[in-house]
Design a protein around this motif. Structure first.
Motif, PDB file in Angstrom:
ATOM      1  N   SER A   1      62.813  61.691  45.137  1.00 49.16           N
ATOM      2  CA  SER A   1      62.453  63.089  45.347  1.00 49.16           C
ATOM      3  C   SER A   1      63.706  63.937  45.542  1.00 49.16           C
ATOM      4  O   SER A   1      64.806  63.422  45.787  1.00 49.16           O
ATOM      5  N   GLY A   2      63.510  65.238  45.437  1.00 43.00           N
ATOM      6  CA  GLY A   2      64.591  66.190  45.666  1.00 43.00           C
ATOM      7  C   GLY A   2      64.041  67.434  46.336  1.00 43.00           C
ATOM      8  O   GLY A   2      62.887  67.805  46.108  1.00 43.00           O
ATOM      9  N   ASP A   3      64.857  68.062  47.172  1.00 38.21           N
ATOM     10  CA  ASP A   3      64.406  69.294  47.829  1.00 38.21           C
ATOM     11  C   ASP A   3      65.534  70.313  47.862  1.00 38.21           C
ATOM     12  O   ASP A   3      66.718  69.970  47.766  1.00 38.21           O
ATOM     13  N   TYR A   4      65.143  71.572  48.024  1.00 38.44           N
ATOM     14  CA  TYR A   4      66.103  72.679  47.997  1.00 38.44           C
ATOM     15  C   TYR A   4      65.703  73.709  49.048  1.00 38.44           C
ATOM     16  O   TYR A   4      64.520  74.075  49.161  1.00 38.44           O
TER      17      TYR A   4
ATOM     18  N   LEU B   1      62.579  77.786  55.133  1.00 38.08           N
ATOM     19  CA  LEU B   1      61.650  77.364  54.093  1.00 38.08           C
ATOM     20  C   LEU B   1      62.382  76.590  53.012  1.00 38.08           C
ATOM     21  O   LEU B   1      63.426  77.028  52.519  1.00 38.08           O
ATOM     22  N   ASN B   2      61.823  75.417  52.648  1.00 38.36           N
ATOM     23  CA  ASN B   2      62.379  74.678  51.522  1.00 38.36           C
ATOM     24  C   ASN B   2      61.253  74.145  50.642  1.00 38.36           C
ATOM     25  O   ASN B   2      60.104  74.019  51.076  1.00 38.36           O
ATOM     26  N   VAL B   3      61.579  73.847  49.397  1.00 38.68           N
ATOM     27  CA  VAL B   3      60.629  73.318  48.430  1.00 38.68           C
ATOM     28  C   VAL B   3      61.145  71.976  47.930  1.00 38.68           C
ATOM     29  O   VAL B   3      62.346  71.711  47.952  1.00 38.68           O
ATOM     30  N   ALA B   4      60.211  71.126  47.490  1.00 44.10           N
ATOM     31  CA  ALA B   4      60.591  69.780  47.072  1.00 44.10           C
ATOM     32  C   ALA B   4      59.634  69.281  46.003  1.00 44.10           C
ATOM     33  O   ALA B   4      58.537  69.813  45.810  1.00 44.10           O
TER      34      ALA B   4
ATOM     35  N   ALA C   1      55.976  72.404  49.912  1.00 43.15           N
ATOM     36  CA  ALA C   1      56.530  73.615  50.516  1.00 43.15           C
ATOM     37  C   ALA C   1      56.541  73.367  52.021  1.00 43.15           C
ATOM     38  O   ALA C   1      55.517  73.005  52.604  1.00 43.15           O
ATOM     39  N   LYS C   2      57.704  73.542  52.646  1.00 41.76           N
ATOM     40  CA  LYS C   2      57.837  73.200  54.056  1.00 41.76           C
ATOM     41  C   LYS C   2      58.498  74.351  54.813  1.00 41.76           C
ATOM     42  O   LYS C   2      59.601  74.775  54.485  1.00 41.76           O
ATOM     43  N   GLY C   3      57.798  74.837  55.824  1.00 36.52           N
ATOM     44  CA  GLY C   3      58.350  75.850  56.711  1.00 36.52           C
ATOM     45  C   GLY C   3      58.616  75.248  58.069  1.00 36.52           C
ATOM     46  O   GLY C   3      57.870  74.380  58.532  1.00 36.52           O
ATOM     47  N   HIS C   4      59.697  75.682  58.715  1.00 37.25           N
ATOM     48  CA  HIS C   4      60.010  75.128  60.030  1.00 37.25           C
ATOM     49  C   HIS C   4      60.650  76.189  60.922  1.00 37.25           C
ATOM     50  O   HIS C   4      61.247  77.163  60.453  1.00 37.25           O
ATOM     51  N   HIS C   5      60.493  75.977  62.202  1.00 33.46           N
ATOM     52  CA  HIS C   5      61.055  76.876  63.211  1.00 33.46           C
ATOM     53  C   HIS C   5      61.719  76.021  64.294  1.00 33.46           C
ATOM     54  O   HIS C   5      61.099  75.093  64.822  1.00 33.46           O
ATOM     55  N   SER C   6      62.973  76.293  64.598  1.00 29.62           N
ATOM     56  CA  SER C   6      63.721  75.525  65.593  1.00 29.62           C
ATOM     57  C   SER C   6      63.999  76.370  66.822  1.00 29.62           C
ATOM     58  O   SER C   6      64.298  77.567  66.718  1.00 29.62           O
TER      59      SER C   6
ATOM     60  N   LEU D   1      55.697  72.725  59.286  1.00 34.21           N
ATOM     61  CA  LEU D   1      54.419  72.580  58.587  1.00 34.21           C
ATOM     62  C   LEU D   1      54.713  72.350  57.109  1.00 34.21           C
ATOM     63  O   LEU D   1      55.346  73.186  56.459  1.00 34.21           O
ATOM     64  N   ARG D   2      54.286  71.191  56.606  1.00 35.92           N
ATOM     65  CA  ARG D   2      54.499  70.856  55.196  1.00 35.92           C
ATOM     66  C   ARG D   2      53.172  70.828  54.462  1.00 35.92           C
ATOM     67  O   ARG D   2      52.218  70.194  54.912  1.00 35.92           O
ATOM     68  N   VAL D   3      53.118  71.519  53.323  1.00 36.14           N
ATOM     69  CA  VAL D   3      51.948  71.504  52.454  1.00 36.14           C
ATOM     70  C   VAL D   3      52.336  70.785  51.166  1.00 36.14           C
ATOM     71  O   VAL D   3      53.271  71.208  50.475  1.00 36.14           O
ATOM     72  N   ARG D   4      51.641  69.707  50.868  1.00 37.34           N
ATOM     73  CA  ARG D   4      51.949  68.898  49.677  1.00 37.34           C
ATOM     74  C   ARG D   4      50.771  68.899  48.711  1.00 37.34           C
ATOM     75  O   ARG D   4      49.628  68.683  49.111  1.00 37.34           O
ATOM     76  N   LEU D   5      51.056  69.130  47.433  1.00 37.28           N
ATOM     77  CA  LEU D   5      50.088  68.956  46.357  1.00 37.28           C
ATOM     78  C   LEU D   5      50.455  67.673  45.632  1.00 37.28           C
ATOM     79  O   LEU D   5      51.572  67.530  45.134  1.00 37.28           O
ATOM     80  N   GLN D   6      49.511  66.740  45.560  1.00 34.01           N
ATOM     81  CA  GLN D   6      49.763  65.405  45.027  1.00 34.01           C
ATOM     82  C   GLN D   6      48.815  65.102  43.880  1.00 34.01           C
ATOM     83  O   GLN D   6      47.607  65.322  43.983  1.00 34.01           O
ATOM     84  N   TYR D   7      49.375  64.588  42.803  1.00 25.88           N
ATOM     85  CA  TYR D   7      48.604  64.275  41.600  1.00 25.88           C
ATOM     86  C   TYR D   7      48.802  62.801  41.284  1.00 25.88           C
ATOM     87  O   TYR D   7      49.933  62.341  41.072  1.00 25.88           O
TER      88      TYR D   7
END
Length: 230
Positions: A73-76, A82-85, A110-115, A123-129
């Motif tokens: 996998s890869g993420d940016y 907010l990051n996407v992967a 899509a992952k949003g985070h607060h530190s 909170l990560r939302v994943r769409l899986q196929y």
């Protein structure tokens, strides 16, 4: 300030709704499983983070082969919060009759985070196929399209190499033919210890519960992992 409060309210609502839909299940089966994981990841000059993971899962009180998973996998990072992967996973597994098989998974996140202080809330939302044959991956009736939502809280203890974490994740089918999209939830608690600046060991306890099934499974899982960052 209002934005932070609104985000927290969303997280609390996620927990409340998830536990409201749980309950006593009929014909439930229980099992103990063990997972063993090795992962490596590193950041490229372009800002993309690449990772690879090899995982072995055992079921039947940790004595029977369940599946082997290989994930790339890869993420940016789009912003500081907010990051996407995206990634690809291959599974080598056996069914309940011990027949071997191969499965494939594509996912996008899509992952949003607060530190705050040494604590991170994400909170990560994943769409899986998923598909069974890479040649016929476009044949919809042979596939599963799933949405997964994971809420995670982690805390790094000051002056130590130890980090504790807990998460809650659910699975929702988009094209369930029986009209029962919600079918699984996973609760996790664990810790990671940094051996060096680049490597660490982790241990997790996982409770995984299936729903809306004739014979839903409840797994109690002990997972051990090793990670290396380069």
């Amino acid at each position: 300030m209002m934005t932070i409060k609104r985000e927290r309210n969303i997280y609390y609502l996620f927990f409340v709704l998830t536990f409201l839909i749980t309950g006593e299940l009929c014909a439930q089966q229980k099992d103990f499983a063990t997972w063993w994981e090795i992962s490596m990841d590193g950041r490229l000059n372009s800002g993309i983070n690449l990772s690879g993971e090899l995982e072995q899962r055992m079921e039947g009180n940790g004595l029977r082969f369940d599946r082997t998973l290989m994930t790339v996998s890869g993420d940016y990072n789009l912003t500081d919060y907010l990051n996407v992967a995206g990634g690809f996973r291959t599974l080598f597994l056996t069914d309940r009759e011990s027949r071997p098989g191969t499965r494939y998974r594509l996912h996008t996140d899509a992952k949003g985070h607060h530190s705050f202080s040494r604590t991170d809330l994400s909170l990560r939302v994943r769409l899986q196929y998923g598909f069974e044959d890479i040649i016929y991956m476009g044949y919809i009736s042979q596939n599963k399209f799933i949405s997964r939502q994971r809420l995670k809280l982690s805390h790094a203890f000051f002056g130590t190499r130890l980090e504790a974490f807990a998460s809650l994740e659910n699975w929702i089918r988009f094209n369930d033919k029986y009209g029962r999209p919600f079918y699984k939830i996973r609760a996790t608690a664990g810790a990671e210890y940094k051996l060096t600046m680049h490597s660490g060991l982790s241990i997790r306890y996982i409770l995984e519960q299936e729903f809306n099934s004739v014979d839903p499974l409840q797994f109690h899982i002990l997972a051990l992992g090793y990670s290396y960052t380069f």
